[in-house]
Motif scaffolding. Structure first.
Motif, PDB file in Angstrom:
ATOM      1  N   ARG A 112      15.160   1.610  -4.349  1.00  0.00           N
ATOM      2  CA  ARG A 112      14.796   3.214  -3.370  1.00  0.00           C
ATOM      3  C   ARG A 112      13.869   2.976  -3.883  1.00  0.00           C
ATOM      4  O   ARG A 112      12.693   2.841  -4.394  1.00  0.00           O
ATOM      5  N   VAL A 113      12.795   2.980  -2.105  1.00  0.00           N
ATOM      6  CA  VAL A 113      11.170   2.948  -2.638  1.00  0.00           C
ATOM      7  C   VAL A 113      10.610   3.953  -0.957  1.00  0.00           C
ATOM      8  O   VAL A 113      11.592   4.181  -0.330  1.00  0.00           O
ATOM      9  N   SER A 114       9.481   4.398  -1.703  1.00  0.00           N
ATOM     10  CA  SER A 114       8.552   5.097  -0.931  1.00  0.00           C
ATOM     11  C   SER A 114       8.369   4.995   0.432  1.00  0.00           C
ATOM     12  O   SER A 114       8.323   3.176   0.567  1.00  0.00           O
ATOM     13  N   ASN A 115       8.105   5.801   1.812  1.00  0.00           N
ATOM     14  CA  ASN A 115       7.825   4.729   2.953  1.00  0.00           C
ATOM     15  C   ASN A 115       6.799   3.262   2.690  1.00  0.00           C
ATOM     16  O   ASN A 115       6.876   3.339   3.660  1.00  0.00           O
ATOM     17  N   SER A 116       5.928   4.302   2.178  1.00  0.00           N
ATOM     18  CA  SER A 116       4.511   3.301   2.268  1.00  0.00           C
ATOM     19  C   SER A 116       4.715   1.839   1.819  1.00  0.00           C
ATOM     20  O   SER A 116       4.490   0.640   1.857  1.00  0.00           O
ATOM     21  N   VAL A 117       5.379   1.945   0.334  1.00  0.00           N
ATOM     22  CA  VAL A 117       5.873   0.528  -0.128  1.00  0.00           C
ATOM     23  C   VAL A 117       7.236  -0.054   0.889  1.00  0.00           C
ATOM     24  O   VAL A 117       6.204  -1.210   0.961  1.00  0.00           O
ATOM     25  N   ARG A 118       7.831   0.437   1.752  1.00  0.00           N
ATOM     26  CA  ARG A 118       8.678  -0.545   2.445  1.00  0.00           C
ATOM     27  C   ARG A 118       7.904  -0.852   3.607  1.00  0.00           C
ATOM     28  O   ARG A 118       8.417  -2.140   4.383  1.00  0.00           O
ATOM     29  N   VAL A 119       7.102  -0.147   3.904  1.00  0.00           N
ATOM     30  CA  VAL A 119       6.307  -0.601   5.272  1.00  0.00           C
ATOM     31  C   VAL A 119       5.427  -1.801   4.548  1.00  0.00           C
ATOM     32  O   VAL A 119       5.398  -3.044   6.023  1.00  0.00           O
ATOM     33  N   THR A 120       4.656  -1.532   3.291  1.00  0.00           N
ATOM     34  CA  THR A 120       4.026  -2.860   2.989  1.00  0.00           C
ATOM     35  C   THR A 120       4.578  -4.038   3.514  1.00  0.00           C
ATOM     36  O   THR A 120       4.591  -5.413   3.483  1.00  0.00           O
ATOM     37  N   LEU A 121       6.207  -3.911   1.896  1.00  0.00           N
ATOM     38  CA  LEU A 121       7.118  -5.371   2.431  1.00  0.00           C
ATOM     39  C   LEU A 121       7.186  -5.606   3.687  1.00  0.00           C
ATOM     40  O   LEU A 121       7.989  -7.078   3.427  1.00  0.00           O
ATOM     41  N   GLU A 122       7.910  -4.318   4.567  1.00  0.00           N
ATOM     42  CA  GLU A 122       7.864  -5.178   4.923  1.00  0.00           C
ATOM     43  C   GLU A 122       6.921  -6.130   6.412  1.00  0.00           C
ATOM     44  O   GLU A 122       7.285  -7.331   7.323  1.00  0.00           O
ATOM     45  N   GLN A 123       5.727  -5.694   6.365  1.00  0.00           N
ATOM     46  CA  GLN A 123       4.351  -6.531   7.380  1.00  0.00           C
ATOM     47  C   GLN A 123       4.726  -7.436   5.882  1.00  0.00           C
ATOM     48  O   GLN A 123       3.981  -8.610   6.518  1.00  0.00           O
ATOM     49  N   ALA A 124       4.353  -7.705   4.830  1.00  0.00           N
ATOM     50  CA  ALA A 124       4.139  -8.667   3.857  1.00  0.00           C
ATOM     51  C   ALA A 124       4.837 -10.249   4.625  1.00  0.00           C
ATOM     52  O   ALA A 124       4.874 -11.064   5.116  1.00  0.00           O
ATOM     53  N   ALA A 125       6.695  -9.584   4.706  1.00  0.00           N
ATOM     54  CA  ALA A 125       7.679 -10.090   5.105  1.00  0.00           C
ATOM     55  C   ALA A 125       7.135 -10.635   6.829  1.00  0.00           C
ATOM     56  O   ALA A 125       8.008 -11.740   6.783  1.00  0.00           O
ATOM     57  N   GLU A 126       7.404 -10.221   7.376  1.00  0.00           N
ATOM     58  CA  GLU A 126       6.964  -9.955   8.977  1.00  0.00           C
ATOM     59  C   GLU A 126       5.649 -11.047   8.955  1.00  0.00           C
ATOM     60  O   GLU A 126       5.451 -12.761   9.530  1.00  0.00           O
ATOM     61  N   LEU A 127       4.696 -11.493   8.317  1.00  0.00           N
ATOM     62  CA  LEU A 127       3.813 -12.298   7.686  1.00  0.00           C
ATOM     63  C   LEU A 127       4.084 -14.167   7.666  1.00  0.00           C
ATOM     64  O   LEU A 127       3.411 -14.669   8.076  1.00  0.00           O
ATOM     65  N   LEU A 128       5.217 -13.629   6.267  1.00  0.00           N
ATOM     66  CA  LEU A 128       5.638 -15.085   5.831  1.00  0.00           C
ATOM     67  C   LEU A 128       6.853 -15.099   7.047  1.00  0.00           C
ATOM     68  O   LEU A 128       7.434 -16.766   6.813  1.00  0.00           O
ATOM     69  N   GLY A 129       7.064 -14.353   7.656  1.00  0.00           N
ATOM     70  CA  GLY A 129       8.601 -14.979   8.750  1.00  0.00           C
ATOM     71  C   GLY A 129       9.359 -14.952   7.941  1.00  0.00           C
ATOM     72  O   GLY A 129      10.862 -15.474   8.358  1.00  0.00           O
ATOM     73  N   ALA A 130       9.875 -13.820   6.614  1.00  0.00           N
ATOM     74  CA  ALA A 130      11.037 -13.439   6.116  1.00  0.00           C
ATOM     75  C   ALA A 130      11.374 -12.837   6.843  1.00  0.00           C
ATOM     76  O   ALA A 130      10.832 -11.425   7.057  1.00  0.00           O
ATOM     77  N   THR A 131      13.086 -12.581   6.146  1.00  0.00           N
ATOM     78  CA  THR A 131      13.452 -10.963   5.757  1.00  0.00           C
ATOM     79  C   THR A 131      12.828 -10.454   4.429  1.00  0.00           C
ATOM     80  O   THR A 131      11.853 -11.010   4.211  1.00  0.00           O
ATOM     81  N   VAL A 132      12.753  -9.063   4.459  1.00  0.00           N
ATOM     82  CA  VAL A 132      12.427  -7.573   3.702  1.00  0.00           C
ATOM     83  C   VAL A 132      13.470  -8.679   2.554  1.00  0.00           C
ATOM     84  O   VAL A 132      12.942  -8.667   1.797  1.00  0.00           O
ATOM     85  N   ASN A 133      14.191  -8.670   3.008  1.00  0.00           N
ATOM     86  CA  ASN A 133      15.288  -8.957   1.643  1.00  0.00           C
ATOM     87  C   ASN A 133      15.346 -10.969   1.079  1.00  0.00           C
ATOM     88  O   ASN A 133      14.539 -10.377  -0.695  1.00  0.00           O
ATOM     89  N   GLN A 134      14.857 -11.207   1.393  1.00  0.00           N
ATOM     90  CA  GLN A 134      14.341 -12.703   1.439  1.00  0.00           C
ATOM     91  C   GLN A 134      13.215 -12.571   0.430  1.00  0.00           C
ATOM     92  O   GLN A 134      12.933 -13.496  -0.719  1.00  0.00           O
ATOM     93  N   PHE A 135      12.039 -12.003   1.043  1.00  0.00           N
ATOM     94  CA  PHE A 135      10.834 -11.692   0.739  1.00  0.00           C
ATOM     95  C   PHE A 135      10.841 -11.172  -0.918  1.00  0.00           C
ATOM     96  O   PHE A 135      10.028 -11.274  -1.768  1.00  0.00           O
ATOM     97  N   VAL A 136      11.323 -10.103  -0.579  1.00  0.00           N
ATOM     98  CA  VAL A 136      11.771  -9.313  -2.046  1.00  0.00           C
ATOM     99  C   VAL A 136      12.297  -9.875  -2.874  1.00  0.00           C
ATOM    100  O   VAL A 136      11.868 -10.140  -4.149  1.00  0.00           O
ATOM    101  N   VAL A 137      13.059 -10.553  -2.784  1.00  0.00           N
ATOM    102  CA  VAL A 137      13.867 -11.340  -3.846  1.00  0.00           C
ATOM    103  C   VAL A 137      13.222 -12.345  -4.012  1.00  0.00           C
ATOM    104  O   VAL A 137      13.131 -12.742  -5.266  1.00  0.00           O
TER     105      VAL A 137
END
Length: 140
Positions: free
Chosen positions: A61-86
């Motif tokens: 469980r993460v705050s909205n700002s953390v989720r947004v940051t993870l989504e942005q980083a994942a998108e920059l790498l062309g990965a899903t959020v799950n792929q990026f986080v793992v």
């Protein structure tokens, strides 16, 4: 070995890869499929040995700002959020394990340790007392 923009992927970290992906997105007017394929290959390259293992679920469980940051980083790498986080968590876990389980010594200190192993000093009274106390507390 596969290469990304002429660079060995094993030498790349996520920051370098993000720059490569960013430059590809702005300089390559081809379909996004080309970009995503190269990133996906890079993403899975480092974890090929764990892909075939049985999988378990991890949730966070993460705050909205953390989720947004993870989504942005994942998108920059062309990965899903799950792929990026793992991938990121796995690489950091490996780094922590190595840092905490490897002792690095200077050449001078290594020679000192090796000389003490070759010719250990005689035990002091304090050490002998500690051994007696330990044997009194712990039973083999």
């Amino acid at each position: 070995m596969e290469e990304t923009n002429g660079i060995d992927p094993l030498l790349l970290n996520s920051d370098v890869m993000a720059v490569i992906v960013w430059s590809q997105r702005f300089t390559d007017s081809c379909s996004s499929k080309h970009i995503d394929n190269s990133v996906t290959k890079w993403h899975h390259m480092n974890v090929k040995h764990i892909i075939d293992e049985p999988r378990k679920r991890i949730t966070a469980r993460v705050s909205n700002s953390v989720r947004v940051t993870l989504e942005q980083a994942a998108e920059l790498l062309g990965a899903t959020v799950n792929q990026f986080v793992v991938q990121t968590a796995y690489l950091e876990a490996q780094r922590v394990i190595e840092r905490e389980s490897v002792i690095r010594l200077s050449q001078k200190d290594a020679r000192k340790v090796l000389s003490l192993l070759d010719k250990p000093p005689k035990p002091t009274k304090r050490l002998k007392d500690a051994v007696k106390e330990f044997k009194g507390i712990v039973r083999a």
